[in-house]
Design a protein around this motif. Sequence first.
Motif, mmCIF file in Angstrom:
data_model
loop_
_atom_site.group_PDB
_atom_site.id
_atom_site.type_symbol
_atom_site.label_atom_id
_atom_site.label_comp_id
_atom_site.label_asym_id
_atom_site.label_seq_id
_atom_site.Cartn_x
_atom_site.Cartn_y
_atom_site.Cartn_z
ATOM 1 N N ALA A 72 0.903 -0.921 0.309
ATOM 2 C CA ALA A 72 -0.337 0.194 0.046
ATOM 3 C C ALA A 72 0.928 1.397 0.146
ATOM 4 C CB ALA A 72 -1.269 0.272 1.480
ATOM 5 N N ASP A 73 2.478 1.490 0.479
ATOM 6 C CA ASP A 73 2.667 2.387 0.662
ATOM 7 C C ASP A 73 3.993 3.023 -0.650
ATOM 8 O OD1 ASP A 73 4.814 0.679 0.938
ATOM 9 O OD2 ASP A 73 5.041 1.274 2.848
ATOM 10 N N GLY A 74 3.825 1.988 -1.542
ATOM 11 C CA GLY A 74 4.066 1.879 -2.860
ATOM 12 C C GLY A 74 5.841 1.356 -2.712
ATOM 13 N N GLU A 75 6.407 0.984 -1.705
ATOM 14 C CA GLU A 75 7.655 0.189 -1.530
ATOM 15 C C GLU A 75 7.650 -0.863 -2.503
ATOM 16 O OE1 GLU A 75 10.240 2.012 -0.244
ATOM 17 O OE2 GLU A 75 9.205 3.296 -0.441
ATOM 18 N N GLU A 76 8.352 -1.579 -2.810
ATOM 19 C CA GLU A 76 8.787 -3.187 -3.105
ATOM 20 C C GLU A 76 8.860 -3.879 -2.111
ATOM 21 O OE1 GLU A 76 11.369 -3.372 -7.115
ATOM 22 O OE2 GLU A 76 12.541 -3.388 -5.054
ATOM 23 N N VAL A 77 8.285 -5.758 -1.981
ATOM 24 C CA VAL A 77 8.049 -6.206 -1.544
ATOM 25 C C VAL A 77 9.034 -7.272 -1.939
ATOM 26 C CG1 VAL A 77 6.838 -7.252 -0.245
ATOM 27 C CG2 VAL A 77 6.672 -5.154 -0.154
ATOM 28 N N ASP A 102 12.477 -17.420 -8.963
ATOM 29 C CA ASP A 102 14.420 -16.562 -8.602
ATOM 30 C C ASP A 102 15.464 -17.461 -8.685
ATOM 31 O OD1 ASP A 102 13.792 -14.163 -6.754
ATOM 32 O OD2 ASP A 102 12.697 -15.140 -5.374
ATOM 33 N N ARG A 103 15.433 -19.056 -8.367
ATOM 34 C CA ARG A 103 16.501 -19.340 -8.813
ATOM 35 C C ARG A 103 16.957 -19.783 -10.157
ATOM 36 N NH1 ARG A 103 14.067 -22.844 -4.773
ATOM 37 N NH2 ARG A 103 13.348 -24.245 -7.425
ATOM 38 N N SER A 104 16.662 -19.069 -11.322
ATOM 39 C CA SER A 104 16.159 -18.986 -13.197
ATOM 40 C C SER A 104 16.905 -17.825 -12.610
ATOM 41 C CB SER A 104 14.264 -19.151 -13.569
ATOM 42 O OG SER A 104 13.843 -20.434 -13.595
ATOM 43 N N ALA A 105 16.026 -16.782 -12.405
ATOM 44 C CA ALA A 105 16.832 -15.170 -12.574
ATOM 45 C C ALA A 105 18.300 -15.463 -11.377
ATOM 46 C CB ALA A 105 15.612 -14.016 -11.126
ATOM 47 N N LEU A 106 18.394 -15.334 -10.343
ATOM 48 C CA LEU A 106 19.774 -15.166 -10.014
ATOM 49 C C LEU A 106 20.651 -16.527 -10.647
ATOM 50 C CD1 LEU A 106 18.764 -16.333 -6.070
ATOM 51 C CD2 LEU A 106 19.999 -14.372 -6.854
ATOM 52 N N LEU A 118 15.395 -12.399 -5.743
ATOM 53 C CA LEU A 118 15.213 -11.133 -6.416
ATOM 54 C C LEU A 118 13.744 -10.533 -6.055
ATOM 55 C CD1 LEU A 118 18.345 -11.507 -8.510
ATOM 56 C CD2 LEU A 118 18.404 -10.298 -6.579
ATOM 57 N N LEU A 119 13.000 -11.036 -6.965
ATOM 58 C CA LEU A 119 11.418 -11.085 -7.436
ATOM 59 C C LEU A 119 10.500 -10.371 -6.684
ATOM 60 C CD1 LEU A 119 10.904 -14.285 -8.940
ATOM 61 C CD2 LEU A 119 10.957 -12.465 -10.353
ATOM 62 N N GLY A 173 9.114 -7.654 -10.251
ATOM 63 C CA GLY A 173 10.312 -7.064 -10.500
ATOM 64 C C GLY A 173 10.987 -7.810 -10.008
ATOM 65 N N ILE A 174 12.792 -7.057 -10.150
ATOM 66 C CA ILE A 174 14.157 -6.854 -10.380
ATOM 67 C C ILE A 174 14.092 -6.614 -8.781
ATOM 68 C CG2 ILE A 174 16.277 -8.088 -9.913
ATOM 69 C CD1 ILE A 174 14.442 -10.437 -11.313
ATOM 70 N N ASP A 175 15.091 -7.291 -7.607
ATOM 71 C CA ASP A 175 15.221 -6.002 -6.249
ATOM 72 C C ASP A 175 16.374 -5.294 -7.212
ATOM 73 O OD1 ASP A 175 16.715 -5.214 -4.046
ATOM 74 O OD2 ASP A 175 15.536 -6.100 -3.262
ATOM 75 N N GLY A 176 16.431 -4.534 -7.122
ATOM 76 C CA GLY A 176 17.751 -3.169 -8.243
ATOM 77 C C GLY A 176 18.980 -3.157 -7.457
ATOM 78 N N GLU A 177 18.427 -2.832 -5.882
ATOM 79 C CA GLU A 177 19.882 -2.741 -5.099
ATOM 80 C C GLU A 177 20.689 -3.612 -4.972
ATOM 81 O OE1 GLU A 177 20.186 -0.003 -1.198
ATOM 82 O OE2 GLU A 177 18.431 0.302 -2.289
ATOM 83 N N LYS A 178 19.684 -5.081 -4.568
ATOM 84 C CA LYS A 178 20.215 -6.321 -4.402
ATOM 85 C C LYS A 178 21.133 -7.023 -5.395
ATOM 86 C CE LYS A 178 18.311 -9.339 -1.955
ATOM 87 N NZ LYS A 178 17.107 -10.528 -1.295
ATOM 88 N N ALA A 179 20.447 -6.035 -6.493
ATOM 89 C CA ALA A 179 21.322 -7.228 -7.611
ATOM 90 C C ALA A 179 22.209 -5.840 -8.443
ATOM 91 C CB ALA A 179 19.952 -7.749 -9.424
ATOM 92 N N LEU A 180 22.773 -5.495 -7.719
ATOM 93 C CA LEU A 180 23.294 -4.378 -8.018
ATOM 94 C C LEU A 180 24.469 -4.463 -7.213
ATOM 95 C CD1 LEU A 180 24.432 -1.997 -10.001
ATOM 96 C CD2 LEU A 180 23.496 -0.583 -8.992
#
Length: 367
Positions: A72-77, A102-106, A118-119, A173-180
Amino acid sequence: MTVGQQLRTALCGVALTGVVLTTAQGLAVAAPAPGGAAKASPVAAAEDAAARALARSLADGAWRAEVGRAVADGEEVGLGALAAVSRTGAAAPLAADVARADRSALAAKGLAADTGGLLTVTLAGDAGSRRAPLVAVAPSDDEASAVTAYDTAGRAHALDASEAPDAPVYVVGIDGEKALEAGTEVLERELAAAGVTTDDAAAATGYWTSRITSVSVADDEETWIKGDAEIFSIVSGFGPDGKVRVDTVTHPYLDQAGTTYRPNRILVDWSRYKYNPADVVMTEDDGDTDYSALAKAVAAVLLTIADLGAYVPLVDPVVDALPSSFWTDDADFVDAWYTLARETTGTRDGAGGNGRFTFDRYWVSAL
């Protein structure tokens, strides 16, 4: 395509002025693409699988309400974590589906399994609308004019990519900060293993750096569905040993185009470089970046460049090293700075006029 053409193409930005595919309410059932859909990247395929699974799960009213409260607050979960802790009937099968995705994305991003999920899911569109929510994934094509979203019955709807819809949309989507963060560690480790980057002992008395006092980008090529940008810079030059070296610098604060940020963070540590100038290529991880492949591509090109006793600009070789897919939805080219020097201060626009750094010289004293 030549490097110059690639640079010009990348700097033109994304024109999202294509055909509007929505009805008056902003939604329409999507028609099959002529000739079949283009093959999705492994990361996009993982996101799409998770989005479809989430859409189906929202038929469970209790789970739908739980997801609504979480975002509800617009944050990524974290989608996997959200499903794993829920006691609703739809959450358990969804958690299993998300774990597989998630395993496929990693694996596709060249990241270790212990990086964690990451998802993610976040809320976009009109949060106040009483219309049933849809679930969407950002398109892998930067020039796509439509976004595909799914309802609880599995039907696909086309949303206008250039304008947020008047219905709530859960975006997977992907947690961009964690992935980066994890990805730049992979990048640095593999470049070091290839001999491009070496460990350096700090200068006995300290060293000069170029510090970013402000930075902005005119266009980060992010539409309403993609959210914040995840931007990093590749700094290149010749090390004291005469070999080409690369350092990566993340810009986690640089979220929005047209906003000036004042991080006071170091971009270039001059004790690591033999010559006065160094080059910078700023890129953005749009989700598909395979950091292991990027490291191998950069190393393969730069290791062929010899120190001939004079500085050689390295922007073009770095840009040439980016796989062709990086000009779609992998590490998007943002801008480049040629021949930054130790003495560089004040404002420097990138070669493409899209990015702007302001520098000062900063002395880091030895402990």
